[in-house]
Design a protein around this motif. Structure first.
Motif, PDB file in Angstrom:
ATOM      1  N   ILE A  41       3.889  12.640   1.076  1.00  0.00           N
ATOM      2  CA  ILE A  41       3.200  13.741   1.745  1.00  0.00           C
ATOM      3  C   ILE A  41       2.965  14.852   0.734  1.00  0.00           C
ATOM      4  CG2 ILE A  41       3.243  15.359   3.668  1.00  0.00           C
ATOM      5  CD1 ILE A  41       3.185  12.401   4.495  1.00  0.00           C
ATOM      6  N   GLY A  42       1.697  15.192   0.527  1.00  0.00           N
ATOM      7  CA  GLY A  42       1.317  16.148  -0.502  1.00  0.00           C
ATOM      8  C   GLY A  42       1.643  17.587  -0.152  1.00  0.00           C
ATOM      9  N   GLY A  43       1.254  18.473  -1.075  1.00  0.00           N
ATOM     10  CA  GLY A  43       1.571  19.879  -0.927  1.00  0.00           C
ATOM     11  C   GLY A  43       3.021  20.182  -1.227  1.00  0.00           C
TER      12      GLY A  43
ATOM     13  N   LEU B  90       4.798  18.601  -4.196  1.00  0.00           N
ATOM     14  CA  LEU B  90       5.167  18.489  -5.613  1.00  0.00           C
ATOM     15  C   LEU B  90       5.084  19.843  -6.302  1.00  0.00           C
ATOM     16  CD1 LEU B  90       3.551  15.198  -7.001  1.00  0.00           C
ATOM     17  CD2 LEU B  90       5.971  15.677  -6.592  1.00  0.00           C
ATOM     18  N   LEU B  91       4.139  20.667  -5.861  1.00  0.00           N
ATOM     19  CA  LEU B  91       3.991  22.024  -6.362  1.00  0.00           C
ATOM     20  C   LEU B  91       4.436  22.990  -5.268  1.00  0.00           C
ATOM     21  CD1 LEU B  91       0.490  21.645  -8.084  1.00  0.00           C
ATOM     22  CD2 LEU B  91       2.760  21.549  -9.142  1.00  0.00           C
ATOM     23  N   PRO B  92       4.733  24.232  -5.600  1.00  0.00           N
ATOM     24  CA  PRO B  92       5.285  25.163  -4.596  1.00  0.00           C
ATOM     25  C   PRO B  92       4.228  25.647  -3.598  1.00  0.00           C
ATOM     26  CG  PRO B  92       5.056  26.261  -6.719  1.00  0.00           C
ATOM     27  CD  PRO B  92       4.763  24.809  -6.966  1.00  0.00           C
ATOM     28  N   LEU B  93       3.759  24.698  -2.789  1.00  0.00           N
ATOM     29  CA  LEU B  93       2.728  24.973  -1.792  1.00  0.00           C
ATOM     30  C   LEU B  93       3.255  24.878  -0.365  1.00  0.00           C
ATOM     31  CD1 LEU B  93      -0.054  22.860  -3.551  1.00  0.00           C
ATOM     32  CD2 LEU B  93       0.107  25.364  -3.507  1.00  0.00           C
ATOM     33  N   GLY B  94       4.491  24.443  -0.192  1.00  0.00           N
ATOM     34  CA  GLY B  94       5.110  24.467   1.121  1.00  0.00           C
ATOM     35  C   GLY B  94       5.105  23.167   1.879  1.00  0.00           C
ATOM     36  N   GLY B  95       4.392  22.144   1.351  1.00  0.00           N
ATOM     37  CA  GLY B  95       4.388  20.850   2.011  1.00  0.00           C
ATOM     38  C   GLY B  95       3.399  20.752   3.148  1.00  0.00           C
ATOM     39  N   GLN B  96       3.281  19.553   3.698  1.00  0.00           N
ATOM     40  CA  GLN B  96       2.405  19.273   4.841  1.00  0.00           C
ATOM     41  C   GLN B  96       3.203  18.496   5.881  1.00  0.00           C
ATOM     42  OE1 GLN B  96      -0.653  21.316   2.969  1.00  0.00           O
ATOM     43  NE2 GLN B  96      -0.519  20.578   5.068  1.00  0.00           N
ATOM     44  N   ASN B  97       2.547  18.208   6.983  1.00  0.00           N
ATOM     45  CA  ASN B  97       3.182  17.568   8.130  1.00  0.00           C
ATOM     46  C   ASN B  97       3.528  16.106   7.828  1.00  0.00           C
ATOM     47  OD1 ASN B  97       3.855  16.636  10.715  1.00  0.00           O
ATOM     48  ND2 ASN B  97       1.700  16.375  11.282  1.00  0.00           N
ATOM     49  N   LEU B  98       4.810  15.766   7.952  1.00  0.00           N
ATOM     50  CA  LEU B  98       5.234  14.373   7.767  1.00  0.00           C
ATOM     51  C   LEU B  98       5.395  13.627   9.088  1.00  0.00           C
ATOM     52  CD1 LEU B  98       8.432  14.511   8.678  1.00  0.00           C
ATOM     53  CD2 LEU B  98       8.781  15.197   6.318  1.00  0.00           C
ATOM     54  N   ILE B  99       5.253  14.339  10.205  1.00  0.00           N
ATOM     55  CA  ILE B  99       5.520  13.748  11.514  1.00  0.00           C
ATOM     56  C   ILE B  99       4.517  12.662  11.855  1.00  0.00           C
ATOM     57  CG2 ILE B  99       5.655  14.262  13.995  1.00  0.00           C
ATOM     58  CD1 ILE B  99       6.593  17.114  13.139  1.00  0.00           C
TER      59      ILE B  99
ATOM     60  N   VAL C 131       0.852  -1.197   0.000  1.00  0.00           N
ATOM     61  CA  VAL C 131       0.000   0.000   0.000  1.00  0.00           C
ATOM     62  C   VAL C 131       0.882   1.238   0.000  1.00  0.00           C
ATOM     63  CG1 VAL C 131      -1.816   1.270   1.197  1.00  0.00           C
ATOM     64  CG2 VAL C 131      -1.792  -1.237   1.281  1.00  0.00           C
ATOM     65  N   LEU C 132       0.657   2.115  -0.974  1.00  0.00           N
ATOM     66  CA  LEU C 132       1.326   3.404  -1.053  1.00  0.00           C
ATOM     67  C   LEU C 132       0.292   4.490  -0.808  1.00  0.00           C
ATOM     68  CD1 LEU C 132       3.725   5.289  -1.848  1.00  0.00           C
ATOM     69  CD2 LEU C 132       2.915   5.090  -4.222  1.00  0.00           C
ATOM     70  N   ALA C 133       0.530   5.331   0.188  1.00  0.00           N
ATOM     71  CA  ALA C 133      -0.378   6.448   0.465  1.00  0.00           C
ATOM     72  C   ALA C 133       0.120   7.702  -0.230  1.00  0.00           C
ATOM     73  CB  ALA C 133      -0.486   6.697   1.965  1.00  0.00           C
ATOM     74  N   ALA C 134      -0.810   8.492  -0.741  1.00  0.00           N
ATOM     75  CA  ALA C 134      -0.534   9.858  -1.186  1.00  0.00           C
ATOM     76  C   ALA C 134      -1.430  10.736  -0.332  1.00  0.00           C
ATOM     77  CB  ALA C 134      -0.824  10.029  -2.668  1.00  0.00           C
ATOM     78  N   ALA C 135      -0.865  11.320   0.714  1.00  0.00           N
ATOM     79  CA  ALA C 135      -1.648  11.954   1.774  1.00  0.00           C
ATOM     80  C   ALA C 135      -1.608  13.469   1.671  1.00  0.00           C
ATOM     81  CB  ALA C 135      -1.113  11.514   3.140  1.00  0.00           C
ATOM     82  N   SER C 136      -2.748  14.083   1.969  1.00  0.00           N
ATOM     83  CA  SER C 136      -2.874  15.551   1.985  1.00  0.00           C
ATOM     84  C   SER C 136      -2.498  16.163   0.644  1.00  0.00           C
ATOM     85  CB  SER C 136      -2.014  16.158   3.108  1.00  0.00           C
ATOM     86  OG  SER C 136      -2.475  15.747   4.373  1.00  0.00           O
ATOM     87  N   THR C 137      -2.936  15.520  -0.438  1.00  0.00           N
ATOM     88  CA  THR C 137      -2.641  16.055  -1.766  1.00  0.00           C
ATOM     89  C   THR C 137      -3.462  17.317  -2.013  1.00  0.00           C
ATOM     90  OG1 THR C 137      -4.313  14.607  -2.768  1.00  0.00           O
ATOM     91  CG2 THR C 137      -2.040  13.803  -2.699  1.00  0.00           C
ATOM     92  N   ARG C 138      -2.891  18.189  -2.815  1.00  0.00           N
ATOM     93  CA  ARG C 138      -3.519  19.479  -3.097  1.00  0.00           C
ATOM     94  C   ARG C 138      -3.883  19.579  -4.574  1.00  0.00           C
ATOM     95  NH1 ARG C 138      -1.319  23.098   0.796  1.00  0.00           N
ATOM     96  NH2 ARG C 138      -2.478  24.792  -0.218  1.00  0.00           N
ATOM     97  N   GLU C 139      -4.730  20.549  -4.882  1.00  0.00           N
ATOM     98  CA  GLU C 139      -5.189  20.739  -6.248  1.00  0.00           C
ATOM     99  C   GLU C 139      -4.004  20.925  -7.194  1.00  0.00           C
ATOM    100  OE1 GLU C 139      -8.541  23.374  -8.661  1.00  0.00           O
ATOM    101  OE2 GLU C 139      -8.002  23.896  -6.603  1.00  0.00           O
ATOM    102  N   GLY C 140      -4.018  20.187  -8.287  1.00  0.00           N
ATOM    103  CA  GLY C 140      -2.932  20.225  -9.257  1.00  0.00           C
ATOM    104  C   GLY C 140      -1.943  19.088  -9.096  1.00  0.00           C
TER     105      GLY C 140
END
Length: 432
Positions: free
Chosen positions: A334-336, A338-347, A237-246
């Protein structure tokens, strides 16, 4: 003068802000609930204190505040806790986390106009307030000081990009931060940037998100979900978490070409979890148009008898279950980022022992990301194709995967303790 101009702009924008609530309610009806609270009208809510006030704007801040809130309730049993938000999803997350706690009251913080802030402060009269992370509202901060409410910026972070923007306001920015009773920064870098703005009383207390403990029930559901997604073929299982538009089109395109990019590694089940719930239906339709079979978490009864899910993608269309999703996954992107959105929490992923892949754009979580990479818990990728290649390489090497899992748990454990340090920093005011 700048705060006066800011307030006048808010007066002009207030009708637009209310219209925006109606616009956003098309996809998320919660934006039309409790509108009066956004205008400082709280007459139907109890106001018997004494109150300690925590402001957590949305989902991430509310989750991060959980260990602090639980510790405040234990340390100050004669107080009640007022938890304010700005988004319906933040409020919903708070209800999920604390709905059974009678000493917690939730409401919206009013729009940042001086008379609305005064209404809020006069109604509840909090003994002290804590704003989470980046929530610096000039009239809220100034109004709290005038009302004699010690206000702290806790779990505070200030990225280099935000620092450059804030520094343009010079003395006005420094004056606003001086209205805080204290700034409790996540990292030394954050503290240095606050000090460079002229902010006094900055302390480094660490990141509260490291103190988040996944609920045993969520972990158990995660293990159950992993088995459901494994099916009869034992898929990973591969998660793609907290992905953002685009980001989803990039991920779906790369995932469609998995075998070409990842070689002989069988394509795993993709657990796709958009960050914003109003986009669940949109992302499900997008995946279906791309030719994938899609199942939805909301259609699964993990508490009852379950059958394997053979769909290519499981859409994580639920709130408050991120720990469960990470527990179900062998590897997480962890999404956010791949695009210049600053990332999300990986903790949160590391806390359950799930290794992490992260994109190139992580300026909102720069220190945690670099620390996780240095600890061997995280790998950085430059784009979606490299994500697939790297995921395939890690998933194909069980020894490497186990090693990264151990590093993730160690990384999360070594950085705990921010809650204790935060309470110690707040104690001189809270125990006064």
């Amino acid at each position: 003068m700048l705060r006066l101009i800011y307030s006048l702009l808010w007066v002009a924008a207030l009708p637009l802000a209310l219209l925006r609530l109606a616009w956003r309610a098309r996809k998320e009806p919660g934006y039309l609930h409790h509108v009066g609270e956004r205008l400082g009208v709280y007459g139907s809510l109890p106001n018997q204190g004494p109150w300690l006030w925590v402001h957590a704007v949305s989902v991430g801040e509310t989750r991060a505040a959980q260990p602090l809130i639980e510790s405040l309730l234990r340390a100050y049993p004669s107080h009640r806790l007022l938890l304010t938000h700005m988004t319906p999803t933040g409020r919903q997350t708070g209800a999920q986390l604390f709905g059974n706690e009678p000493r917690i009251l939730q409401c919206y913080l009013p729009y940042d106009l001086p008379w609305l802030v005064r209404r809020f402060l006069r109604y509840f009269r909090p003994e002290a307030g804590m704003l989470m992370e980046t929530e610096v509202w000039p009239n809220v901060v100034h109004g709290a000081r005038k009302a004699g409410v010690p206000l702290y910026l806790v779990n505070a972070r200030l990225s280099p990009r935000s620092f450059r923007r804030t520094a343009r306001f010079g003395r006005a920015a420094a004056a606003m931060y001086r209205d805080f009773a204290g700034v409790l920064a996540q990292t030394a870098g954050d503290a240095d940037r606050f000090r460079a703005l002229g902010v006094p009383g900055v302390q480094i207390t660490g990141n509260l998100k490291f103190d988040m403990q996944p609920a045993p029930a969520g972990m158990a559901l995660g293990e159950r979900l992993r088995k459901v997604l494994a099916g009869t073929g034992g898929r990973l299982v591969l998660a793609a978490a907290s992905t953002r538009e685009g980001e989803e089109p990039l991920l779906l395109d790369a995932f469609a070409r998995w075998q070409a990019l990842a070689g002989d590694v069988p394509r795993p089940a993709l657990l796709l979890i958009p960050r914003h719930p109003q986009r669940f239906d949109e992302v499900a339709a997008m995946a279906a148009r791309a030719g994938f079979s899609v199942a939805r978490r909301s259609a699964l009864d993990l508490d009852g008898e379950t059958v394997p899910v053979d769909a290519d993608i499981l859409l994580g269309d639920s709130m408050g279950e991120m720990a469960m999703y990470f527990a179900a996954s062998h590897l997480a992107f962890i999404g956010g980022s791949l695009l210049p959105l600053g990332g999300q929490n990986l903790i949160e992923a590391c806390a359950v022992g799930t290794p992490v892949l992260i994109g190139p754009h992580t300026f909102n979580f720069a220190q945690a990301t670099e620390d996780a990479i240095a600890a061997g818990a995280c790998l950085r990728v430059d784009n979606a194709d490299e994500l697939v290649r790297t995921a395939g390489s890690v998933l194909a090497d069980r020894a490497r995967l186990a090693d990264m899992r151990a590093h993730a748990q160690t990384f999360a454990g070594l950085h705990r303790g921010a809650t204790v340090r935060t309470l110690a920093a707040l104690a001189p005011v809270l125990e006064n």
